[in-house]
Scaffold this motif. Structure first.
Motif, PDB file in Angstrom:
ATOM      1  N   TRP A   1       3.045   1.952   5.583  1.00  0.00           N
ATOM      2  CA  TRP A   1       4.116   1.392   6.412  1.00  0.00           C
ATOM      3  C   TRP A   1       4.435   2.329   7.575  1.00  0.00           C
ATOM      4  CZ3 TRP A   1       6.245  -2.931   7.666  1.00  0.00           C
ATOM      5  CH2 TRP A   1       7.462  -2.949   8.323  1.00  0.00           C
ATOM      6  N   ASP A   2       4.531   3.606   7.297  1.00  0.00           N
ATOM      7  CA  ASP A   2       4.816   4.575   8.356  1.00  0.00           C
ATOM      8  C   ASP A   2       3.720   4.566   9.417  1.00  0.00           C
ATOM      9  OD1 ASP A   2       7.152   5.299   7.106  1.00  0.00           O
ATOM     10  OD2 ASP A   2       6.285   7.060   6.117  1.00  0.00           O
ATOM     11  N   THR A   3       2.479   4.423   9.002  1.00  0.00           N
ATOM     12  CA  THR A   3       1.369   4.338   9.958  1.00  0.00           C
ATOM     13  C   THR A   3       1.509   3.102  10.829  1.00  0.00           C
ATOM     14  OG1 THR A   3      -0.077   5.507   8.429  1.00  0.00           O
ATOM     15  CG2 THR A   3      -1.136   4.244  10.180  1.00  0.00           C
ATOM     16  N   PHE A   4       1.853   1.965  10.208  1.00  0.00           N
ATOM     17  CA  PHE A   4       2.059   0.736  10.962  1.00  0.00           C
ATOM     18  C   PHE A   4       3.193   0.898  11.980  1.00  0.00           C
ATOM     19  CE2 PHE A   4       4.706  -3.055  11.419  1.00  0.00           C
ATOM     20  CZ  PHE A   4       3.842  -3.851  12.154  1.00  0.00           C
ATOM     21  N   VAL A   5       4.293   1.484  11.561  1.00  0.00           N
ATOM     22  CA  VAL A   5       5.440   1.675  12.455  1.00  0.00           C
ATOM     23  C   VAL A   5       5.055   2.603  13.609  1.00  0.00           C
ATOM     24  CG1 VAL A   5       7.779   2.616  12.633  1.00  0.00           C
ATOM     25  CG2 VAL A   5       7.162   1.143  10.713  1.00  0.00           C
ATOM     26  N   ASP A   6       4.297   3.649  13.335  1.00  0.00           N
ATOM     27  CA  ASP A   6       3.846   4.552  14.397  1.00  0.00           C
ATOM     28  C   ASP A   6       2.998   3.809  15.421  1.00  0.00           C
ATOM     29  OD1 ASP A   6       5.156   6.700  13.284  1.00  0.00           O
ATOM     30  OD2 ASP A   6       3.369   7.454  12.237  1.00  0.00           O
TER      31      ASP A   6
ATOM     32  N   GLN B   1       0.806  -1.219   0.000  1.00  0.00           N
ATOM     33  CA  GLN B   1       0.000   0.000   0.000  1.00  0.00           C
ATOM     34  C   GLN B   1       0.842   1.273   0.000  1.00  0.00           C
ATOM     35  OE1 GLN B   1      -2.679  -0.377   3.285  1.00  0.00           O
ATOM     36  NE2 GLN B   1      -3.694  -2.171   2.416  1.00  0.00           N
ATOM     37  N   GLY B   2       2.140   1.141   0.027  1.00  0.00           N
ATOM     38  CA  GLY B   2       3.000   2.309  -0.074  1.00  0.00           C
ATOM     39  C   GLY B   2       3.627   2.714   1.249  1.00  0.00           C
ATOM     40  N   PRO B   3       4.525   3.688   1.164  1.00  0.00           N
ATOM     41  CA  PRO B   3       5.274   4.124   2.341  1.00  0.00           C
ATOM     42  C   PRO B   3       4.404   4.707   3.447  1.00  0.00           C
ATOM     43  CG  PRO B   3       6.129   5.172   0.339  1.00  0.00           C
ATOM     44  CD  PRO B   3       4.940   4.367  -0.045  1.00  0.00           C
TER      45      PRO B   3
END
Length: 80
Positions: free
Chosen positions: A8-13, A3-5
């Motif tokens: 991924w950034d949301t998941f990491v947060d 789904q894009g960066p």
């Protein structure tokens, strides 16, 4: 990643949020104690150290608590 960066950034947060990190520490504590207590039960089942059950239980708890404390420092400290 498909789904894009931004996804991924949301998941990491979310993964690095304090409630999830607390759950990680609780999971670490549970796994450590469960594993160490399983070794104690296995030794008892084999007929070894039958008269040392309380001492082994306390040792498993102390070791699990110490390693959990060190793990919590690393998890919340962010050290790799």
């Amino acid at each position: 990643l498909v789904q894009g960066p931004n996804a991924w950034d949301t998941f990491v947060d979310i993964a690095l949020s304090p409630p999830v990190l607390v759950c990680d520490v609780i999971l670490l504590a549970g796994m450590l104690f469960h594993g160490l207590n399983g070794i104690r039960v296995g030794l008892f089942g084999l007929g070894l150290v039958v008269n040392r059950q309380k001492a082994l239980f306390v040792a498993a708890f102390v070791i699990a608590a110490f390693v959990t404390f060190v793990g919590a420092l690393r998890i919340f400290g962010g050290e790799g």
